[in-house]
Design a protein around this motif. Structure first.
Motif, PDB file in Angstrom:
ATOM      1  N   LYS A 187       0.836  -1.211   0.000  1.00  0.00           N
ATOM      2  CA  LYS A 187       0.000   0.000   0.000  1.00  0.00           C
ATOM      3  C   LYS A 187       0.866   1.255   0.000  1.00  0.00           C
ATOM      4  O   LYS A 187       0.620   2.200  -0.752  1.00  0.00           O
ATOM      5  CB  LYS A 187      -0.925   0.007   1.219  1.00  0.00           C
ATOM      6  CG  LYS A 187      -2.031  -1.023   1.146  1.00  0.00           C
ATOM      7  CD  LYS A 187      -2.835  -1.041   2.430  1.00  0.00           C
ATOM      8  CE  LYS A 187      -3.779  -2.223   2.463  1.00  0.00           C
ATOM      9  NZ  LYS A 187      -4.467  -2.342   3.760  1.00  0.00           N
ATOM     10  N   LYS A 188       1.900   1.251   0.856  1.00  0.00           N
ATOM     11  CA  LYS A 188       2.797   2.412   0.919  1.00  0.00           C
ATOM     12  C   LYS A 188       3.507   2.635  -0.411  1.00  0.00           C
ATOM     13  O   LYS A 188       3.659   3.772  -0.860  1.00  0.00           O
ATOM     14  CB  LYS A 188       3.834   2.217   2.031  1.00  0.00           C
ATOM     15  CG  LYS A 188       3.262   2.303   3.422  1.00  0.00           C
ATOM     16  CD  LYS A 188       4.347   2.042   4.461  1.00  0.00           C
ATOM     17  CE  LYS A 188       3.787   1.960   5.859  1.00  0.00           C
ATOM     18  NZ  LYS A 188       4.808   1.587   6.846  1.00  0.00           N
ATOM     19  N   ALA A 189       3.972   1.548  -1.024  1.00  0.00           N
ATOM     20  CA  ALA A 189       4.688   1.654  -2.297  1.00  0.00           C
ATOM     21  C   ALA A 189       3.767   2.152  -3.401  1.00  0.00           C
ATOM     22  O   ALA A 189       4.181   2.926  -4.268  1.00  0.00           O
ATOM     23  CB  ALA A 189       5.298   0.304  -2.682  1.00  0.00           C
ATOM     24  N   MET A 190       2.495   1.734  -3.360  1.00  0.00           N
ATOM     25  CA  MET A 190       1.533   2.202  -4.364  1.00  0.00           C
ATOM     26  C   MET A 190       1.297   3.704  -4.216  1.00  0.00           C
ATOM     27  O   MET A 190       1.283   4.435  -5.212  1.00  0.00           O
ATOM     28  CB  MET A 190       0.209   1.444  -4.229  1.00  0.00           C
ATOM     29  CG  MET A 190       0.275   0.007  -4.681  1.00  0.00           C
ATOM     30  SD  MET A 190      -1.220  -0.875  -4.281  1.00  0.00           S
ATOM     31  CE  MET A 190      -2.032  -0.859  -5.848  1.00  0.00           C
ATOM     32  N   LEU A 191       1.132   4.137  -2.979  1.00  0.00           N
ATOM     33  CA  LEU A 191       0.899   5.563  -2.737  1.00  0.00           C
ATOM     34  C   LEU A 191       2.110   6.408  -3.123  1.00  0.00           C
ATOM     35  O   LEU A 191       1.972   7.519  -3.623  1.00  0.00           O
ATOM     36  CB  LEU A 191       0.528   5.799  -1.273  1.00  0.00           C
ATOM     37  CG  LEU A 191      -0.847   5.265  -0.847  1.00  0.00           C
ATOM     38  CD1 LEU A 191      -1.019   5.383   0.661  1.00  0.00           C
ATOM     39  CD2 LEU A 191      -1.952   6.019  -1.573  1.00  0.00           C
ATOM     40  N   ALA A 192       3.299   5.872  -2.873  1.00  0.00           N
ATOM     41  CA  ALA A 192       4.526   6.600  -3.190  1.00  0.00           C
ATOM     42  C   ALA A 192       4.944   6.423  -4.653  1.00  0.00           C
ATOM     43  O   ALA A 192       5.928   7.010  -5.090  1.00  0.00           O
ATOM     44  CB  ALA A 192       5.651   6.136  -2.272  1.00  0.00           C
ATOM     45  N   LYS A 193       4.210   5.584  -5.385  1.00  0.00           N
ATOM     46  CA  LYS A 193       4.497   5.300  -6.792  1.00  0.00           C
ATOM     47  C   LYS A 193       5.919   4.767  -7.001  1.00  0.00           C
ATOM     48  O   LYS A 193       6.618   5.167  -7.941  1.00  0.00           O
ATOM     49  CB  LYS A 193       4.241   6.532  -7.653  1.00  0.00           C
ATOM     50  CG  LYS A 193       2.793   6.982  -7.644  1.00  0.00           C
ATOM     51  CD  LYS A 193       2.578   8.112  -8.602  1.00  0.00           C
ATOM     52  CE  LYS A 193       1.274   8.726  -8.626  1.00  0.00           C
ATOM     53  NZ  LYS A 193       0.076   8.432  -8.356  1.00  0.00           N
ATOM     54  N   GLU A 194       6.320   3.862  -6.130  1.00  0.00           N
ATOM     55  CA  GLU A 194       7.637   3.223  -6.224  1.00  0.00           C
ATOM     56  C   GLU A 194       7.471   1.901  -6.969  1.00  0.00           C
ATOM     57  O   GLU A 194       7.212   0.859  -6.367  1.00  0.00           O
ATOM     58  CB  GLU A 194       8.210   2.976  -4.833  1.00  0.00           C
ATOM     59  CG  GLU A 194       8.452   4.234  -4.038  1.00  0.00           C
ATOM     60  CD  GLU A 194       8.833   3.951  -2.603  1.00  0.00           C
ATOM     61  OE1 GLU A 194       8.288   2.984  -2.012  1.00  0.00           O
ATOM     62  OE2 GLU A 194       9.671   4.689  -2.081  1.00  0.00           O
ATOM     63  N   ARG A 195       7.634   1.933  -8.289  1.00  0.00           N
ATOM     64  CA  ARG A 195       7.358   0.764  -9.121  1.00  0.00           C
ATOM     65  C   ARG A 195       8.266  -0.428  -8.819  1.00  0.00           C
ATOM     66  O   ARG A 195       7.791  -1.549  -8.741  1.00  0.00           O
ATOM     67  CB  ARG A 195       7.486   1.127 -10.594  1.00  0.00           C
ATOM     68  CG  ARG A 195       6.222   1.745 -11.127  1.00  0.00           C
ATOM     69  CD  ARG A 195       6.253   1.761 -12.634  1.00  0.00           C
ATOM     70  NE  ARG A 195       6.267   3.158 -13.042  1.00  0.00           N
ATOM     71  CZ  ARG A 195       6.931   3.638 -14.062  1.00  0.00           C
ATOM     72  NH1 ARG A 195       7.626   2.855 -14.822  1.00  0.00           N
ATOM     73  NH2 ARG A 195       6.890   4.915 -14.344  1.00  0.00           N
ATOM     74  N   ASP A 196       9.566  -0.184  -8.685  1.00  0.00           N
ATOM     75  CA  ASP A 196      10.499  -1.288  -8.450  1.00  0.00           C
ATOM     76  C   ASP A 196      10.214  -1.972  -7.113  1.00  0.00           C
ATOM     77  O   ASP A 196      10.195  -3.198  -7.023  1.00  0.00           O
ATOM     78  CB  ASP A 196      11.952  -0.796  -8.484  1.00  0.00           C
ATOM     79  CG  ASP A 196      12.369  -0.366  -9.889  1.00  0.00           C
ATOM     80  OD1 ASP A 196      11.708  -0.791 -10.860  1.00  0.00           O
ATOM     81  OD2 ASP A 196      13.354   0.376 -10.001  1.00  0.00           O
TER      82      ASP A 196
END
Length: 150
Positions: free
Chosen positions: A12-21
């Motif tokens: 969820k955090k990565a999706m919000l931060a748009k961290e694709r890798d």
């Protein structure tokens, strides 16, 4: 909190931060956990020990792949594998240093009463259980050989 729940929070955090890798690596870990949970037709959870084995195996695969890509001069692919390895390592226990590993193995050797190379099997059995996730099997094996072969 189980590893699966931690991974879902990080997704969820990565999706919000748009961290694709990071997102790709987290989804790969979650996929491995889900595959293991549904492996034998049941939807039972898996133990922390099994989660640790899954992560350790995934980390080793990424490390080996990165080495192969570097040998083939494919830095772009090696970088992807290494970034995924970094994410996986966040969820693994801290790895032992060489000195810590040697001290742990000396204690195990004393515990099982190993006296020479012929006792390597006994030491490796106890060491792999006790040090699961904290040290690479190859490093454990090499250190045990060195300690049992004076």
């Amino acid at each position: 909190m189980s590893l699966k729940l931690k991974i879902e929070e990080e997704i969820k955090k990565a999706m919000l931060a748009k961290e694709r890798d990071r997102l790709r690596a987290l989804r790969a870990i979650k996929s491995l956990i889900l595959l293991e949970e549904t492996k034998e037709g049941g939807d039972k959870g898996i133990s922390e020990e099994e989660e640790l084995k899954i992560l350790t195996k995934a980390a080793k695969q990424r490390k080996d792949s990165a080495e192969i890509f570097l040998q083939q001069k494919r830095q772009d692919l090696a970088d992807l594998e290494l970034s995924e390895l970094g994410v996986i390592n966040e969820f693994l226990p801290k790895q032992l240093s060489e000195q810590e590993l040697e001290a742990e193995l000396q204690a195990i050797i004393a515990e099982v009463g190993a006296e020479g190379p012929k006792d390597m099997g006994k030491v490796m059995g106890a060491a792999t259980k006790k040090l699961a996730g904290k040290a690479d099997g190859k490093a454990i094996s090499q250190t045990v050989k060195a300690l049992l072969n004076p």
